[in-house]
Design an enzyme around this catalytic site. Structure first.
Site, short mmCIF file in Angstrom:
data_model
loop_
_atom_site.label_atom_id
_atom_site.label_comp_id
_atom_site.label_asym_id
_atom_site.label_seq_id
_atom_site.Cartn_x
_atom_site.Cartn_y
_atom_site.Cartn_z
N GLY A 36 2.83 -3.18 0.51
CA GLY A 36 3.57 -2.45 -0.52
C GLY A 36 3.18 -0.98 -0.57
O GLY A 36 4.04 -0.10 -0.77
N ASP A 37 1.89 -0.69 -0.40
CA ASP A 37 1.42 0.70 -0.39
C ASP A 37 1.99 1.44 0.82
O ASP A 37 2.34 2.61 0.73
CB ASP A 37 -0.11 0.74 -0.34
CG ASP A 37 -0.72 -0.14 -1.42
OD1 ASP A 37 -0.17 -0.19 -2.54
OD2 ASP A 37 -1.74 -0.79 -1.14
#
Lengths: 298, 298
Positions: free
Chosen positions: B250-251
């Site tokens: 997600g990052d």
């Protein structure tokens, strides 16, 4: 000077959880990290008992730097060989309803690194005491402790070996001052189970016949049995208390035994009593015991 | 300049075991330790994509020093606030048949420490981009990100917030440039489950109505949905590949989205494509993806 050797030191990372869920996401309510490794534990407890000593062995990376910082903070001297690559291992100890350990491999030690340790050991002199504790990382021979004793055999150095299986059996011919198997390790050496105290004493006599001067068998809650160099059997029960953390208890016993031996100038009853008190004191608290904790159990 | 903020960075300790036995003694066959924390992951992937940035946040102790060393080794700038006490946490990721995470608490951040971060943020100038990622340690209010945005509102700074629950909802009024909930986090915000893509879009529109300029919803294997600032919905499927490690995916999507947005000068299709490619590339390998890995999936 007293020297300890730890081939594969660690940071021990104690993580406390209310419940532990494998295959899930868990969160600690408390955690802390302490320098570990059997020789280092012996060094720290010896220092707690007022005995100067130097920790030897191999460290690497930022975790190795932290191990050294903690060892020095405890007042020990250190002359660890710094490995050029890798990172000293972090061993995880999960504590919830049960206890789960996850131990890592540790860095690779090269022949050149071992040669550096040998050079350090060459500086030992008559009257020094050397404690060889714990396992040897994979890649190094299980004759490692024997090779060290062979190298030092022309000098009057008392050597204590706290190891298991071949690593232990290989040193006996070189007459270590003390070996300290626990009763499970002793069973493993003889590939049997012991029913009685007599069984343990019989096994200890066999190790003495192979060369060990003193054989100290730790038996957890059942105390310890010493077969001393005069052939005399001495036993000591453990004091009452609640087990909090058994990690480092055996190492504390080694340190206590040696401190008691040195302080009493060779009284094996006093050495055994101090050994059992130190082992118990460390087992009854979060981490390695101090002198006051130990003396309270004498 | 691009800045990321990580309030509670970690070292992520990945331990691989053939089998994992709870309440037993386990041994890894492989282990490694990498700097972690959502903002730090964004910083590293941005740097992999060629975008200079500075990592901000709070670190402590020897683990904090190692986090900084790794962040700098990846080519990021850093201006972490050094806490006077405590140790940045080590989060353990056990990988055997399943995956088990054990996350630690992290050090205590004082008001004085937060004031130091605020002073750093005061030096931001028009055109800067600020990414606020991850949770806030206990003891700090869940209005923390809102307070930061409030402080910066007179300047033309684009702010991305990747957080959950109140921490996210509290910032919407200050019109963040981008928020990136995953679909589970979005469900959690609305306390419901989504059956269809339409459900997700409807929820995203509600967050946009509350102030978020762009809403990017990551859906793991189902790709991502972007509701852009023009009200247009764009979707992107994930490329084919095998999930190896979802940590940091997600990052990576946030970093990829921002890089795509900047490189295309505001083309949201390109931003979304780069975001999904970066998220997937990191998920398909051991750790955070490089530019070549990401471009191969475009």
């Amino acid at each position: 000077m007293i020297y300890t050797v730890t081939f594969n030191p660690s940071l021990d990372y104690i993580m406390r959880l209310h419940t532990f869920q494998p295959n899930g996401v868990n969160r600690t309510y408390d955690d802390f990290i302490v320098a570990g490794g059997k020789g280092i534990n012996v060094s720290i407890v010896l220092r707690h008992l007022g005995h100067d000593n130097t920790a030897l062995g191999f460290i690497a990376g930022f975790t190795g730097d932290e191990i050294i910082r903690q060892v020095k903070q405890e007042g020990c001297k250190e002359a660890f060989v710094r490995l050029k690559t890798g990172t000293s291992r972090i061993n995880v100890k999960l504590k919830s309803q049960g206890e789960t350990e996850i131990n890592a491999q540790g860095p690779t030690i090269t022949e050149e690194d071992v040669a550096t340790l040998y050079q350090q050991l060459d500086s030992l002199v008559d009257g020094d005491i050397l404690i060889l504790s714990g396992s040897i990382p994979k890649g190094l021979p299980n004759t490692m402790y024997r090779q060290i004793m062979e190298r030092l055999q022309t000098r009057k150095i008392q050597i204590i070996v706290d190891a298991t299986q071949d690593l232990l059996m290989n040193v006996l011919a070189y007459k270590p001052f003390l070996i300290k198997p626990n009763h499970h390790e002793l069973e493993s050496v003889f590939n049997t189970t012991f029913e009685t105290e007599e069984d343990i004493i019989k096994a200890a006599r066999q190790l003495q016949a192979k060369g060990a001067r003193n054989v100290l068998v730790s038996r957890a809650g059942d105390g310890a049995i010493l077969l001393d160099e005069h052939g005399q059997v001495r036993t000591k029960k453990v004091p009452q208390g609640t087990l909090v953390n058994s990690v480092g208890s055996g190492d504390s016993m080694v340190a206590g035994f040696l401190a008691g031996y040195l302080e009493s100038k060779g009284d094996y009853d006093k050495a055994l009593a101090m050994g059992v008190a130190a082992g118990s004191a460390s087992a009854f608290q979060e981490w390695l015991a101090n002198r006051a904790d130990i003396e309270a159990l004498l």
